[in-house]
Design an enzyme around this catalytic site. Structure first.
Site, PDB file in Angstrom:
ATOM      1  N   ASP A 145       0.865  -1.186   0.000  1.00 18.98           N
ATOM      2  CA  ASP A 145       0.000   0.000   0.000  1.00 18.98           C
ATOM      3  C   ASP A 145       0.902   1.236   0.000  1.00 18.98           C
ATOM      4  OD1 ASP A 145      -2.433   1.521   0.288  1.00 18.98           O
ATOM      5  OD2 ASP A 145      -1.825   1.900   2.353  1.00 18.98           O
ATOM      6  N   SER A 146       0.285   2.390  -0.208  1.00 22.89           N
ATOM      7  CA  SER A 146       1.038   3.644  -0.141  1.00 22.89           C
ATOM      8  C   SER A 146       1.513   3.931   1.288  1.00 22.89           C
ATOM      9  CB  SER A 146       0.149   4.787  -0.623  1.00 22.89           C
ATOM     10  OG  SER A 146      -1.056   4.786   0.115  1.00 22.89           O
TER      11      SER A 146
ATOM     12  N   CYS B  82      -3.755  -1.037  -2.038  1.00 19.60           N
ATOM     13  CA  CYS B  82      -4.073   0.369  -2.325  1.00 19.60           C
ATOM     14  C   CYS B  82      -5.034   0.456  -3.510  1.00 19.60           C
ATOM     15  CB  CYS B  82      -2.778   1.098  -2.652  1.00 19.60           C
ATOM     16  SG  CYS B  82      -3.024   2.827  -3.057  1.00 19.60           S
TER      17      CYS B  82
ATOM     18  N   GLU C  54      -5.923   9.305   9.265  1.00 20.94           N
ATOM     19  CA  GLU C  54      -4.533   9.314   9.740  1.00 20.94           C
ATOM     20  C   GLU C  54      -4.442  10.030  11.084  1.00 20.94           C
ATOM     21  OE1 GLU C  54      -1.345   8.591   7.894  1.00 20.94           O
ATOM     22  OE2 GLU C  54      -2.506   7.377   6.481  1.00 20.94           O
TER      23      GLU C  54
ATOM     24  N   CYS D 210     -11.309   2.830  -0.843  1.00 17.65           N
ATOM     25  CA  CYS D 210     -10.028   3.362  -0.358  1.00 17.65           C
ATOM     26  C   CYS D 210      -9.669   2.617   0.925  1.00 17.65           C
ATOM     27  CB  CYS D 210     -10.161   4.863  -0.084  1.00 17.65           C
ATOM     28  SG  CYS D 210      -8.696   5.585   0.681  1.00 17.65           S
TER      29      CYS D 210
ATOM     30  N   HIS E  76      -8.413   3.486   3.620  1.00 18.65           N
ATOM     31  CA  HIS E  76      -8.661   4.148   4.904  1.00 18.65           C
ATOM     32  C   HIS E  76     -10.127   4.164   5.323  1.00 18.65           C
ATOM     33  CE1 HIS E  76      -4.621   5.475   4.166  1.00 18.65           C
ATOM     34  NE2 HIS E  76      -4.575   6.199   5.276  1.00 18.65           N
TER      35      HIS E  76
END
Ligand code: DGL
Length: 267
Positions: free
Chosen positions: A11-12, A74, A153, A185, A187
């Site tokens: 993932d990023s 991702c 985050e 996504c 997140h």
């Protein structure tokens, strides 16, 4: 490469740990090597060329570590780079877009699906193209939600401001009378509770992370490369800030994150 070889997940940054979480829940015996490209996060606002170059470098790194399959956790990298990875990497590569799309197609009754994701994922139209492969008559309504990643985050999962922002982004999509929404996504599963409160109980929420875990299990079974003994071991690699990854990772992954190594990836 054999049964004991790890599943590679990348993932990023941290977000792919939601995918790793779903994979470990479903397949606790599998060894996993996770790569978080923390030096280059976010991918969501970058170009296809840049995201693809990063993704290729990471995939080659994972292959060098003898993984038996690569999961592109991702969504942005899956949307931009999956075909190129499949053509250039010698182990099976699975992205999150197909699994999430298939699950949404199965769930929708009124054939109206909402899709939310990063700017890159939404611009790529990857979810729409995938959904239309299964049913051309489905109507899709897409919305980029660039503020969701920083909110997650920051750990602001259910603050009032978070719910206000969710409302602002989703009101138009919900007004289109969708009965299913894809969290496109890494997140967004962490905002699921708040999203549920904002959109109500009547809309199905499809979590691509869970959907892809089932697809991985199926592929390992079909290829007869499941690990069926012992408890899986996990190694984490990042391209920057291993301590921060360890600390914030607990929001995304239920087990203690040890063993985080910083590495540089060749392009
Ligand atoms: N991992 C990204 C995705 O799922 C979100 C974070 C980023 O923009 O890098 O699209």
């Amino acid at each position: 490469m054999n049964r004991k070889s790890a599943i590679g997940i990348f993932d990023s940054g941290l977000g792919g740990l939601t995918v790793m979480s779903a994979v470990t829940k479903l397949m606790p015996k599998e060894n996993i090597i996770y790569f978080g490209d923390t030096a280059h996060v976010p991918y969501g606002s970058k170009s296809k060329k840049v995201v693809t170059d990063f993704s290729l470098g990471i995939s080659k790194f994972l292959v060098k570590h003898n993984v038996k399959i690569i999961v592109v956790a991702c969504n942005t990298a899956s949307a931009f780079s999956l075909d190129i990875l499949k053509n250039n990497i010698k182990v099976p590569v699975i992205g999150v877009i197909r699994a999430g799309s298939v699950m949404a197609v199965k769930k929708t009754k009124n054939k109206k699906i909402g899709i939310i994701g990063t700017e890159g994922t939404i611009k790529s139209k990857a979810y729409i193209k995938e959904i239309k492969k299964y049913d051309k008559s489905i109507q899709t309504f897409s919305q980029a939600c660039p503020l969701f990643v920083p909110l997650v985050e920051e750990g602001w999962f259910d603050k009032k401001i978070t719910k206000d922002i969710i409302k602002e982004y989703l009101v138009n999509t919900v007004n289109k009378k969708i009965d299913t929404i894809i969290l496109g996504c890494t997140h967004y599963p962490l905002l699921k509770k708040s999203i549920r409160q904002v959109i109500g109980e009547h809309i199905n929420i499809v979590d691509s992370a869970v959907a892809v875990a089932y697809e991985v299990k199926k592929l390992l079974h079909e290829q007869n490369i499941e690990n069926n003994s012992g408890k899986g071991k996990y190694i984490f690699y990042v391209s920057d800030c291993p301590e921060k990854f360890k600390k914030l990772g607990s929001n995304f992954f239920p087990q203690k994150i040890k063993n985080v190594k910083k590495v540089e990836i060749d392009k």
